[in-house]
Every structure is written in structure tokens, then in C-alpha cells.
Design an enzyme around this catalytic site. Structure first.
Site, PDB file in Angstrom:
ATOM      1  N   TYR A 162       0.887  -1.164   0.000  1.00 58.62           N
ATOM      2  CA  TYR A 162       0.000   0.000   0.000  1.00 58.62           C
ATOM      3  C   TYR A 162       0.932   1.223   0.000  1.00 58.62           C
ATOM      4  O   TYR A 162       1.772   1.353   0.894  1.00 58.62           O
ATOM      5  CB  TYR A 162      -0.874   0.037   1.257  1.00 58.62           C
ATOM      6  N   GLU A 273      -1.083   6.562 -10.516  1.00 61.92           N
ATOM      7  CA  GLU A 273      -1.587   5.241 -10.113  1.00 61.92           C
ATOM      8  C   GLU A 273      -1.542   4.239 -11.257  1.00 61.92           C
ATOM      9  O   GLU A 273      -1.455   4.619 -12.424  1.00 61.92           O
ATOM     10  CB  GLU A 273      -3.016   5.402  -9.582  1.00 61.92           C
TER      11      GLU A 273
HETATM   12  C1  LIG Z   1       3.127  -0.927  -6.737  1.00 60.70           C
HETATM   13  C2  LIG Z   1       1.815  -1.221  -6.072  1.00 60.70           C
HETATM   14  C3  LIG Z   1       1.218  -0.249  -5.316  1.00 60.70           C
HETATM   15  C4  LIG Z   1      -0.002  -0.497  -4.680  1.00 60.70           C
HETATM   16  N1  LIG Z   1      -0.550   0.468  -3.920  1.00 60.70           N
HETATM   17  C5  LIG Z   1      -1.693   0.239  -3.271  1.00 60.70           C
HETATM   18  C6  LIG Z   1      -2.238   1.249  -2.417  1.00 60.70           C
HETATM   19  O1  LIG Z   1      -1.697   2.343  -2.302  1.00 60.70           O
HETATM   20  N2  LIG Z   1      -3.379   0.955  -1.757  1.00 60.70           N
HETATM   21  C7  LIG Z   1      -4.015  -0.256  -1.881  1.00 60.70           C
HETATM   22  O2  LIG Z   1      -5.035  -0.471  -1.242  1.00 60.70           O
HETATM   23  N3  LIG Z   1      -3.524  -1.224  -2.693  1.00 60.70           N
HETATM   24  C8  LIG Z   1      -2.382  -1.001  -3.382  1.00 60.70           C
HETATM   25  N4  LIG Z   1      -1.862  -1.969  -4.190  1.00 60.70           N
HETATM   26  C9  LIG Z   1      -2.609  -3.231  -4.370  1.00 60.70           C
HETATM   27  C10 LIG Z   1      -2.478  -4.125  -3.152  1.00 60.70           C
HETATM   28  O3  LIG Z   1      -1.130  -4.342  -2.835  1.00 60.70           O
HETATM   29  C11 LIG Z   1      -3.146  -5.481  -3.398  1.00 60.70           C
HETATM   30  O4  LIG Z   1      -4.524  -5.261  -3.537  1.00 60.70           O
HETATM   31  C12 LIG Z   1      -2.880  -6.494  -2.286  1.00 60.70           C
HETATM   32  O5  LIG Z   1      -3.594  -7.675  -2.551  1.00 60.70           O
HETATM   33  C13 LIG Z   1      -3.243  -5.963  -0.961  1.00 60.70           C
HETATM   34  O6  LIG Z   1      -2.931  -6.918   0.021  1.00 60.70           O
HETATM   35  P1  LIG Z   1      -4.098  -7.596   0.864  1.00 60.70           P
HETATM   36  O7  LIG Z   1      -4.857  -8.468  -0.125  1.00 60.70           O
HETATM   37  O8  LIG Z   1      -3.362  -8.372   1.900  1.00 60.70           O
HETATM   38  O9  LIG Z   1      -4.922  -6.486   1.399  1.00 60.70           O
HETATM   39  C14 LIG Z   1      -0.638  -1.747  -4.829  1.00 60.70           C
HETATM   40  C15 LIG Z   1      -0.022  -2.728  -5.607  1.00 60.70           C
HETATM   41  C16 LIG Z   1       1.185  -2.477  -6.223  1.00 60.70           C
HETATM   42  C17 LIG Z   1       1.812  -3.538  -7.063  1.00 60.70           C
END
Ligand SMILES: Cc1cc2nc3c(=O)[nH]c(=O)nc-3n(C[C@H](O)[C@H](O)[C@H](O)COP(=O)(O)O)c2cc1C
Length: 482
Positions: A162, A273
Site C-alpha cells: 500500500y 496510479e
Molecule cells: C506498486 C503497487 C502499489 C499499490 N498500492 C496500493 C495502495 O496504495 N493501496 C491499496 O489499497 N492497494 C495497493 N496496491 C494493491 C495491493 O497491494 C493489493 O490489492 C494487495 O492484494 C493488498 O494486500 P491484501 O490483499 O493483503 O490487502 C498496490 C499494488 C502495487 C503492485
């Protein structure tokens, strides 16, 4: 081959001639723009930025680390020459065994504790944190990072990606979309009137980084999952103030707490984004107060800024996602021959599936499954289903199918009010104001119509046997092919 940390991965990539060191750049936009330029270079190098303006030599930023099939193969332990659908197949094989958690093991200390700063000695600007895009609201230390939190009820340790913005020497913000696991955990602390402990790891093995945003199921720790993939436990040390598990070989770790909303906030964003816009703009986010910083000597920030270009990190992520989707499709429908998520359409927004049609309605069944299921539904814009003579990772093939096997009147369906996000640039101002996070999904079947597919005109492509024997006989002398 598996890597314990980022340095081992870089060392091997250097050994294969896949890296380029760039000196004397500016953290302010220049690193971001050079990284973006690299996304247009086929087989472009992993970039190591050193001697960054205003920072000591050795304080580095690394980008474009999973942007080519060679780097993906290295990072994910796939055959070196594999690419496209071959890599998707390779990853399917890797995850074909039943998952058995391999929990991390605690070790006394590790390189991440070579330098430790507390209290007034904490300074997030000690590191050459890039401002990546021209209209970013600030400098982002967290793009190629891990955010570690522990569920206060169950002890589950979640690791997610995140984005993390730096605001002053000891204050950051983390942007967590509603419903993400990290958001769920922090809300549990807030409900008790407590701040949420957090450790932010900026610089880890690229495989671990990829798994932190690749849909590891709820209540399964990414630590246990990566341990299973590596076939050995991750070595961890304990955080100095959070006691959270931290990879012993991590580059930089920020330890602190996310304060409850209404206590202290900062304007987060805008940020460039992954869909390719600054769509979620700027809003107040709870402050993250950083109380301790741990780092290796000559630390490396791993950077993965979302950028537009055909060779970005979604190549790796999409290989994994396609493999997971393919496996799940196989459990639910027959005849799936390939799954591909085109990077150019921005990762999960488009899925192309090839099938061997077995009955009327088969293609629509595949498409409607994808439109509704967890791994594929989020922000999905188009599903395209093609026949099994089409390689879904070959865009010439796919466009040929769209141009010749698709009758828009019959072959396109629209599902309305599906799962979107704040990052969707097509959310109208009214929908944003009404918090209506939905959009439609287009289903396109570009297959020979099942009911008369046997009468469908024969394609003019030579058979694979004829092409193979011709290549063997003539390929070298006429075209220099090996
Ligand atoms: C480079 C990158 C940046 C990301 N930034 C965010 C973010 O700022 N906020 C968010 O909610 N998900 C973001 N994501 C997506 C989450 O990492 C992804 O949905 C992940 O599954 C979240 O983990 P969780 O399933 O344990 O919640 C990002 C992914 C990548 C590859």
C-alpha cells in the site's frame, strides 16, 4: 533458484548482465523519468541508481527489476528462456502442490539491524526517496515495499503493498483501499482506541514483494506463503518497537504506528496510479508516526512506481495472476488452453482466455465466471474469449480473432454495476460523490460460432508441422534463424 533478499537477486542479475548502474541523478523526477524511459526498451536493464544528488554514494534506488521475461524468470525461479504463456504454465506448475504453510523462523539478528535510529534520530529524508511523477503530491518511499501488520484478535500477520508517502522527518501516510486486509486490521486497533503498529519494509526479495500484492487469501500470512514457495522458512528479526517480524535481510524498515482517524492526518496524494492516471486525487489520511528506522549499510530503496509502458512490473504480476486464474478456471470449466492479462491494458482490466469450445454457450460461461470471481472481477473492464488456435499472449492473433470471428451484435455483452475502485478514471464526478464504485464489464467472444464451427471457413495459416519442417530446412539459410 530462490533468493533470501534483494541483494542476492541483484547479484545474480548482475552476473547475467541484466543490470545497469546510473550515477549522478536527482531524486526529484529524474529517477522516475529514467525508469519510465526504460519501460519502452525491450529487454531493458534493471536500473541501479547510485550517487544520487545530495546523498552519500551507496544509498541506492533500484527500479525495473521485474520488467522483462528474463528478470521475471530469475525472480520467480522459472526457466531462463521462458516467456509469455510458457511463464504462466511454469508458475501453474509451481503452485500445483497443495499449499502447506512454512512459517518464518526468528533469528537473533540480521543485516537489517546494522543501523538503528530511534526518536529524534529518525529522519525519513536520510534516504534518497524519489518524487516519481510530475504531479505527485510528494516523495514516495513505499512502492516496491511491504507493509506488515498483525491482527490483534487472531495474531495473523498480513503483508501488503500500500503506497507510502513521506511528509516530514518522522511522518508518513499509507493509502489503503477500503476492504484491503491492511485496512481491516488497522480498523480493529482503532475500534479499541489504539494506534495500529506497522513495519514498512522498503527493499526485499522481488518474489516476496510480488506475493504481497498477489491475492494471498485472507488469514494466510504472506510469510508462510513465500516460505512455501521458497521451500524454506524466511528468517526474521523482531521489530525494535513493534515486535513485528521483519525479514532479516531487508534493506530499510520504518517502524511506527498508524494513528486513529481524527487524531492527526496529512494530505495524501495525488499519486500516479497503476491505471495510468492521478484518479484518486488528494485526501486526508491518518498519520503514520515513525518511531524507529532500521537499515543495512548502503541501503537500497526498491522502487516500483506505476508507469505506462509495455515493459513494466505488471509483466511479472500478470504472469502470476494469469496462472492463478487459469488454475481456478480449470476447477470450474473444461477446455481452457491459455489465460493472459495484457500489461498494456493495465493488468487486471482485461483478461484474454483461449478455449477449446466443447458445447454451445461454453465461451460465455468462461467469460461470465471471470466477471464474477474474486481473483478477476476487481476493476475488470473486458473479457475476451478466443479459440484454442489463438495464443492469447500474441496480440496479432487476438486482433485477428477480433477482426474476423466477432459479430458485435451477437458477440458482445455488457454487465452493469460491477466492482470498481477510486482509482478508476471513468468514475463520474457524480459517482465519486455518491461513493458508487461500480462500472460495466464488456464480454467479447471472438470464437467461431459453436453451432456451425465445423463449417467455418478454414484459416489460411500453414499447419504447425509444415512450418516446423520448413523452418528446419530453410530457416537458417534464408532468415538466419537458429
Ligand atoms: C506498486 C503497487 C502499489 C499499490 N498500492 C496500493 C495502495 O496504495 N493501496 C491499496 O489499497 N492497494 C495497493 N496496491 C494493491 C495491493 O497491494 C493489493 O490489492 C494487495 O492484494 C493488498 O494486500 P491484501 O490483499 O493483503 O490487502 C498496490 C499494488 C502495487 C503492485
Amino acid at each position: 533458484m530462490v533468493f533470501d533478499d534483494l541483494r542476492q537477486f541483484i547479484e545474480h542479475a548482475e552476473g547475467l548482465g541484466l543490470c545497469k548502474t546510473v550515477e549522478d541523478t536527482d531524486w526529484d523526477l529524474e529517477i522516475g523519468a529514467i525508469t519510465e524511459l526504460g519501460l519502452y526498451v525491450p529487454e531493458g536493464p534493471l536500473l541501479i541508481f547510485d550517487k544520487i544528488k545530495g546523498y552519500p554514494a551507496g544509498y541506492r534506488v533500484v527500479t525495473n527489476f521485474l520488467n522483462t521475461p528474463r528478470l521475471v524468470a530469475l525472480g520467480f525461479g522459472l526457466p531462463p528462456e521462458s516467456k509469455g504463456l510458457g511463464q504462466v504454465q511454469g508458475w501453474r506448475e509451481k503452485i500445483s502442490e497443495e499449499f502447506r504453510p512454512v512459517p518464518p523462523v526468528d533469528v537473533e539478528t540480521g543485516p537489517v539491524k546494522e543501523n538503528i535510529h530511534f526518536g529524534d534520530d529518525v529522519d525519513l529524508f536520510e534516504f534518497p526517496v524519489p518524487k516519481w511523477h510530475e504531479h505527485d503530491g510528494g516523495r514516495y518511499i513505499g512502492t516496491g515495499h511491504l507493509v506488515i501488520q498483525q491482527d490483534p484478535d487472531t495474531g495473523w500477520v498480513n503483508v501488503g503493498t500500500y503506497r507510502v508517502q513521506v511528509h516530514d522527518k518522522n511522518t508518513a501516510t499509507i493509502f489503503m483501499s477500503p476492504g484491503k486486509h491492511g485496512d481491516e486490521i488497522r480498523k480493529k486497533y482503532w475500534a479499541r482506541g489504539q494506534s495500529c503498529p506497522v513495519a514498512i519494509v522498503c527493499g526485499e526479495d522481488p518474489l516476496f514483494w510480488t506475493m504481497s500484492h498477489s491475492g494471498v487469501p485472507r488469514e494466510v500470512s504472506e510469510y508462510d506463503y513465500v516460505g512455501w514457495l521458497r521451500k524454506k522458512p524466511i528468517e526474521v528479526v523482531r521489530g525494535e518497537i513493534t515486535n513485528l517480524p521483519i525479514p532479516a535481510g531487508a534493506e530499510i524498515v520504518l517502524e511506527g504506528e498508524i494513528v486513529p482517524p481524527g487524531t492527526e492526518s496529512r494530505a495524501e496524494g495525488p499519486f500516479g496510479e497503476w491505471p495510468g492516471y492521478y484518479a484518486s486525487g488528494s485526501r486526508a489520511e491518518p498519520a503514520v508516526k515513525i518511531k524507529a528506522v532500521l537499515h543495512r549499510n548502503n541501503p537500497i530503496i526498491l522502487g516500483a512506481p506505476p508507469q505506462l509502458g509495455p515493459y513494466d512490473y505488471y509483466i511479472g504480476k500478470n504472469v502470476m495472476r494469469a496462472a492463478i486464474i487459469w488454475n481456478d478456471l480449470d476447477k470450474n470449466v473444461p477446455g481452457v488452453k491459455g489465460v493472459w492479462l495484457p500489461t498494456e491494458a493495465r493488468g487486471p482490466n482485461m483478461i484474454i482466455v483461449s478455449i477449446e469450445q466443447k458445447y454451445g454457450g461454453h465461451a460465455k460461461q468462461v467469460a461470465s465466471f471471470l466477471a464474477g470471481y474474486y481473483q478477476s472481477a476487481f476493476m475488470l473492464r473486458f473479457v475476451i474469449v478466443v479459440d484454442d488456435d489463438i495464443d492469447p499472449s500474441n496480440y496479432a492473433d487476438v486482433l485477428w480473432a477480433l477482426g474476423t470471428r466477432c459479430d458485435p451484435e451477437k458477440s458482445i455483452d455488457i454487465l452493469r454495476e460491477c466492482w470498481a475502485t477510486w482509482l478508476d478514471p471513468m468514475l463520474t464526478p457524480e459517482k465519486r460523490a455518491g461513493r458508487d464504485l461500480t462500472h460495466s464489464v464488456g464480454i467479447i467472444t471472438a470464437c467461431k460460432p459453436y453451432s456451425w464451427k465445423e463449417q467455418f471457413p478454414q484459416a489460411i495459416k500453414s499447419s504447425s508441422g509444415l512450418l516446423k519442417s520448413t523452418r528446419e530446412k530453410w530457416g537458417k539459410s534464408v532468415f538466419g534463424l537458429s
